[in-house]
Write a protein that holds these residues in place. Structure first.
Motif, PDB file in Angstrom:
ATOM      1  N   GLN A 296       0.848  -1.187   0.000  1.00 31.41           N
ATOM      2  CA  GLN A 296       0.000   0.000   0.000  1.00 31.41           C
ATOM      3  C   GLN A 296       0.890   1.245   0.000  1.00 31.41           C
ATOM      4  O   GLN A 296       1.792   1.366   0.818  1.00 31.41           O
ATOM      5  N   ILE A 297       0.619   2.143  -0.926  1.00 30.07           N
ATOM      6  CA  ILE A 297       1.469   3.311  -1.133  1.00 30.07           C
ATOM      7  C   ILE A 297       0.729   4.589  -0.753  1.00 30.07           C
ATOM      8  O   ILE A 297      -0.432   4.782  -1.133  1.00 30.07           O
ATOM      9  N   ASP A 298       1.407   5.433   0.012  1.00 35.54           N
ATOM     10  CA  ASP A 298       0.888   6.757   0.339  1.00 35.54           C
ATOM     11  C   ASP A 298       1.654   7.807  -0.451  1.00 35.54           C
ATOM     12  O   ASP A 298       2.855   7.648  -0.735  1.00 35.54           O
ATOM     13  N   VAL A 299       0.963   8.865  -0.809  1.00 35.70           N
ATOM     14  CA  VAL A 299       1.600  10.032  -1.429  1.00 35.70           C
ATOM     15  C   VAL A 299       1.832  11.064  -0.333  1.00 35.70           C
ATOM     16  O   VAL A 299       0.887  11.505   0.324  1.00 35.70           O
ATOM     17  N   LEU A 300       3.096  11.437  -0.115  1.00 36.51           N
ATOM     18  CA  LEU A 300       3.440  12.346   0.978  1.00 36.51           C
ATOM     19  C   LEU A 300       3.651  13.788   0.540  1.00 36.51           C
ATOM     20  O   LEU A 300       3.414  14.714   1.314  1.00 36.51           O
ATOM     21  N   PHE A 301       4.148  13.961  -0.689  1.00 38.55           N
ATOM     22  CA  PHE A 301       4.608  15.312  -1.058  1.00 38.55           C
ATOM     23  C   PHE A 301       4.619  15.398  -2.580  1.00 38.55           C
ATOM     24  O   PHE A 301       4.990  14.453  -3.267  1.00 38.55           O
ATOM     25  N   GLY A 302       4.202  16.527  -3.101  1.00 40.38           N
ATOM     26  CA  GLY A 302       4.287  16.785  -4.531  1.00 40.38           C
ATOM     27  C   GLY A 302       4.723  18.221  -4.763  1.00 40.38           C
ATOM     28  O   GLY A 302       4.328  19.126  -4.009  1.00 40.38           O
ATOM     29  N   ALA A 303       5.552  18.431  -5.780  1.00 36.01           N
ATOM     30  CA  ALA A 303       6.014  19.798  -6.059  1.00 36.01           C
ATOM     31  C   ALA A 303       6.443  19.909  -7.514  1.00 36.01           C
ATOM     32  O   ALA A 303       6.783  18.906  -8.163  1.00 36.01           O
ATOM     33  N   ARG A 304       6.416  21.127  -8.009  1.00 37.76           N
ATOM     34  CA  ARG A 304       6.848  21.417  -9.381  1.00 37.76           C
ATOM     35  C   ARG A 304       7.975  22.438  -9.326  1.00 37.76           C
ATOM     36  O   ARG A 304       7.907  23.422  -8.590  1.00 37.76           O
ATOM     37  N   PHE A 305       9.013  22.179 -10.123  1.00 38.31           N
ATOM     38  CA  PHE A 305      10.188  23.055 -10.138  1.00 38.31           C
ATOM     39  C   PHE A 305      10.512  23.460 -11.570  1.00 38.31           C
ATOM     40  O   PHE A 305      10.330  22.666 -12.507  1.00 38.31           O
ATOM     41  N   GLU A 306      11.027  24.672 -11.721  1.00 35.43           N
ATOM     42  CA  GLU A 306      11.485  25.153 -13.021  1.00 35.43           C
ATOM     43  C   GLU A 306      12.997  25.334 -12.990  1.00 35.43           C
ATOM     44  O   GLU A 306      13.557  25.771 -11.972  1.00 35.43           O
ATOM     45  N   ARG A 307      13.613  25.006 -14.104  1.00 33.85           N
ATOM     46  CA  ARG A 307      15.074  25.073 -14.190  1.00 33.85           C
ATOM     47  C   ARG A 307      15.600  26.466 -13.834  1.00 33.85           C
ATOM     48  O   ARG A 307      16.563  26.599 -13.068  1.00 33.85           O
ATOM     49  N   ASP A 308      14.985  27.486 -14.390  1.00 33.28           N
ATOM     50  CA  ASP A 308      15.485  28.853 -14.175  1.00 33.28           C
ATOM     51  C   ASP A 308      15.448  29.260 -12.702  1.00 33.28           C
ATOM     52  O   ASP A 308      16.336  29.978 -12.224  1.00 33.28           O
ATOM     53  N   ARG A 309      14.425  28.801 -11.969  1.00 31.53           N
ATOM     54  CA  ARG A 309      14.291  29.208 -10.565  1.00 31.53           C
ATOM     55  C   ARG A 309      15.299  28.488  -9.666  1.00 31.53           C
ATOM     56  O   ARG A 309      15.572  28.927  -8.553  1.00 31.53           O
ATOM     57  N   LEU A 310      15.837  27.381 -10.140  1.00 30.62           N
ATOM     58  CA  LEU A 310      16.814  26.624  -9.356  1.00 30.62           C
ATOM     59  C   LEU A 310      18.254  27.013  -9.680  1.00 30.62           C
ATOM     60  O   LEU A 310      19.177  26.633  -8.952  1.00 30.62           O
ATOM     61  N   ALA A 311      18.445  27.726 -10.767  1.00 30.66           N
ATOM     62  CA  ALA A 311      19.807  27.996 -11.257  1.00 30.66           C
ATOM     63  C   ALA A 311      20.662  28.747 -10.253  1.00 30.66           C
ATOM     64  O   ALA A 311      21.866  28.497 -10.138  1.00 30.66           O
ATOM     65  N   ALA A 312      20.070  29.682  -9.518  1.00 33.78           N
ATOM     66  CA  ALA A 312      20.858  30.531  -8.622  1.00 33.78           C
ATOM     67  C   ALA A 312      20.800  30.078  -7.160  1.00 33.78           C
ATOM     68  O   ALA A 312      21.285  30.790  -6.275  1.00 33.78           O
ATOM     69  N   VAL A 313      20.252  28.904  -6.897  1.00 35.12           N
ATOM     70  CA  VAL A 313      20.150  28.427  -5.508  1.00 35.12           C
ATOM     71  C   VAL A 313      21.542  28.178  -4.935  1.00 35.12           C
ATOM     72  O   VAL A 313      22.416  27.600  -5.595  1.00 35.12           O
ATOM     73  N   ARG A 314      21.744  28.584  -3.689  1.00 36.92           N
ATOM     74  CA  ARG A 314      23.030  28.347  -3.011  1.00 36.92           C
ATOM     75  C   ARG A 314      22.932  26.990  -2.309  1.00 36.92           C
ATOM     76  O   ARG A 314      22.614  26.881  -1.123  1.00 36.92           O
ATOM     77  N   TRP A 315      23.215  25.959  -3.070  1.00 38.36           N
ATOM     78  CA  TRP A 315      23.011  24.591  -2.599  1.00 38.36           C
ATOM     79  C   TRP A 315      23.871  24.268  -1.385  1.00 38.36           C
ATOM     80  O   TRP A 315      23.480  23.435  -0.554  1.00 38.36           O
ATOM     81  N   ASP A 316      25.023  24.860  -1.269  1.00 38.21           N
ATOM     82  CA  ASP A 316      25.917  24.543  -0.152  1.00 38.21           C
ATOM     83  C   ASP A 316      25.452  25.142   1.169  1.00 38.21           C
ATOM     84  O   ASP A 316      25.933  24.731   2.233  1.00 38.21           O
ATOM     85  N   ASP A 317      24.533  26.099   1.119  1.00 36.79           N
ATOM     86  CA  ASP A 317      24.104  26.783   2.331  1.00 36.79           C
ATOM     87  C   ASP A 317      22.641  26.533   2.683  1.00 36.79           C
ATOM     88  O   ASP A 317      22.299  26.373   3.856  1.00 36.79           O
ATOM     89  N   ILE A 362       4.947   0.250  -9.222  1.00 38.25           N
ATOM     90  CA  ILE A 362       5.275   0.318  -7.804  1.00 38.25           C
ATOM     91  C   ILE A 362       6.149  -0.858  -7.374  1.00 38.25           C
ATOM     92  O   ILE A 362       7.125  -0.702  -6.624  1.00 38.25           O
ATOM     93  N   GLY A 363       5.809  -2.057  -7.853  1.00 38.23           N
ATOM     94  CA  GLY A 363       6.588  -3.238  -7.463  1.00 38.23           C
ATOM     95  C   GLY A 363       8.049  -3.127  -7.829  1.00 38.23           C
ATOM     96  O   GLY A 363       8.932  -3.527  -7.063  1.00 38.23           O
ATOM     97  N   GLU A 364       8.322  -2.540  -8.983  1.00 40.93           N
ATOM     98  CA  GLU A 364       9.721  -2.373  -9.416  1.00 40.93           C
ATOM     99  C   GLU A 364      10.456  -1.392  -8.507  1.00 40.93           C
ATOM    100  O   GLU A 364      11.623  -1.609  -8.167  1.00 40.93           O
ATOM    101  N   LEU A 365       9.778  -0.326  -8.114  1.00 41.47           N
ATOM    102  CA  LEU A 365      10.411   0.634  -7.196  1.00 41.47           C
ATOM    103  C   LEU A 365      10.738  -0.022  -5.856  1.00 41.47           C
ATOM    104  O   LEU A 365      11.816   0.181  -5.302  1.00 41.47           O
ATOM    105  N   ILE A 366       9.805  -0.802  -5.331  1.00 36.19           N
ATOM    106  CA  ILE A 366      10.007  -1.437  -4.032  1.00 36.19           C
ATOM    107  C   ILE A 366      11.155  -2.430  -4.103  1.00 36.19           C
ATOM    108  O   ILE A 366      11.956  -2.547  -3.153  1.00 36.19           O
ATOM    109  N   GLU A 367      11.292  -3.150  -5.189  1.00 36.35           N
ATOM    110  CA  GLU A 367      12.393  -4.103  -5.335  1.00 36.35           C
ATOM    111  C   GLU A 367      13.743  -3.422  -5.317  1.00 36.35           C
ATOM    112  O   GLU A 367      14.740  -4.017  -4.928  1.00 36.35           O
ATOM    113  N   ARG A 368      13.810  -2.169  -5.715  1.00 31.22           N
ATOM    114  CA  ARG A 368      15.080  -1.442  -5.758  1.00 31.22           C
ATOM    115  C   ARG A 368      15.429  -0.774  -4.439  1.00 31.22           C
ATOM    116  O   ARG A 368      16.480  -0.146  -4.330  1.00 31.22           O
ATOM    117  N   GLN A 369      14.548  -0.884  -3.443  1.00 27.46           N
ATOM    118  CA  GLN A 369      14.840  -0.278  -2.139  1.00 27.46           C
ATOM    119  C   GLN A 369      15.990  -0.984  -1.463  1.00 27.46           C
ATOM    120  O   GLN A 369      16.181  -2.179  -1.605  1.00 27.46           O
TER     121      GLN A 369
END
Length: 369
Positions: A296-317, A362-369
């Motif tokens: 049984q699978i639950d959906v916990l989180f969903g989000a949409r991202f755009e390349r341009d909005r991520l380009a300037a993110v300070r990933w190290d901080d 789903i079964g394929e994803l679970i097998e790769r855990q």
């Protein structure tokens, strides 16, 4: 083992493994000196009495041994505690820094250069064939044979070189067509490339579909059970301590872990598929296995991202939660207010996500855990 000798009336010497011991006096009042402690005995008939005249001997050996064992046990316990604390510290840091992993961007593939022709081997082969049957002293015939062999070898070398160059050119042409298809977001090519890229991910992920320049993907995230229950800290006196995390603290760490896996999936997608401009990612979690053996699978989180909005993110901080809050153009999540626990999303209000689940293996994803 020993022996006893009477050397005078009332005087007896005994020799044993403990040494020489002398007894002086009648049985009713006898003094004992020599090996062992000095003592006095008195007895009449079958009843006797003995008392030591020397000081009580201190038995420090046993106490020392017990003290040494106790110290060793405490040292081992402290070492084990320090090692466990380091493991906890590493686990917590990995959660906090997981999303910082970088992915090199894809570049146009270049076909390997043609394999050089082994010219010397070709010449030796032709010369050996040309000289077969010609005597060693038939100099003119041998000279003419060698000339013919050299010409034949040169022709073969040229032919092999041309063939290999043509094969390399064809390979490069195929690669260029593939690269153009990838940049043009051909769904078959994009899904194939991303499926291969996701194979070694810590959290199993899968691309689901491409719509224009936007990709949809899912990632199977671990449950809150993976978050440590304690964290290392120090007391006011500076001693190492292992403090139990509150439920809210563990849920916040789990939220950060889920967010990190989502961001990692997005970053890898945008690095591998340069033509994509946006990514929708949905975090899934296996809640249980029902009575029929179906996960049984639950959906916990969903989000949409755009390349341009991520380009300037300070990933190290920046922290994972803040990055999603500041950059995602759409977010679907249900957090319990009191404890910040991720609640399963009600799919009756999210038909698009409901439809997405129907296209995921789903079964394929679970097998790769």
């Amino acid at each position: 083992m020993g022996f006893s000798v009477k050397i005078a009336p009332g005087v007896r010497i005994r020799a044993s493994s403990r040494g020489i011991r002398t007894s002086v006096g009648p049985r009713a009042a006898r003094l004992h000196v020599g090996g062992g402690r000095t003592g006095f005995s008195s007895g009449v008939g079958p009843v006797g009495f003995y008392t030591s005249l020397s000081g009580t001997r201190q038995r420090s050996g046993g106490t020392t041994r017990r003290s040494t064992v106790g110290t060793s046990q405490r040292t081992l316990a402290q070492a084990a505690k320090a090692e466990f604390a380091e493991q906890l510290r590493t686990a917590l840091l990995s959660i906090l820094n997981l999303h910082r992993q970088d992915f090199p961007p894809a570049t146009r593939p270049i076909a390997p250069a043609p394999t050089p022709v082994a010219a010397d081997e070709v010449r030796r082969k032709h010369q050996k064939h040309a000289l077969a049957g010609i005597g060693l002293f038939q100099r003119t015939a041998r000279r003419e044979a060698k000339a013919r062999a050299e010409a034949a070898a040169a022709a073969e070398i040229q032919e092999l070189s041309a063939r290999r160059s043509a094969e390399q050119a064809q390979h490069q042409s195929d690669l260029d067509q593939w690269w153009e298809a990838l940049q043009a977001n051909d769904e078959t090519v994009v899904l194939e490339v991303l499926s291969a890229a996701f194979e070694d991910n810590e959290a199993p992920a899968a691309p689901v579909g491409v719509d224009g320049s936007e990709l949809t993907a899912v990632v199977l995230v671990p449950t809150v059970d993976i978050v440590p229950e304690k964290k290392p800290t120090t007391t006011a006196a500076g001693n190492l301590s292992l403090k139990k995390l509150t439920k809210t603290e563990r849920n916040n760490l789990h939220l950060m872990l889920v967010a990190s896996h989502m961001l990692l999936t997005v970053r890898e997608v945008l690095a591998v598929a340069p033509g994509l401009t946006a990514v929708r990612v949905v975090a899934l979690q296996q809640s249980r296995v029902d009575a029929y053996g179906t996960p049984q699978i639950d959906v916990l989180f969903g989000a949409r991202f755009e390349r341009d909005r991520l380009a300037a993110v300070r990933w190290d901080d920046a922290e994972a939660n803040n990055i999603i809050h500041d950059t995602a153009t759409e977010v679907v999540v249900d957090l319990k207010r009191t404890t910040h626990e991720l609640q399963p999303i009600d799919l009756s209000t999210e038909p698009a996500i409901q439809d997405l689940l129907g296209r995921v293996e789903i079964g394929e994803l679970i097998e790769r855990q």
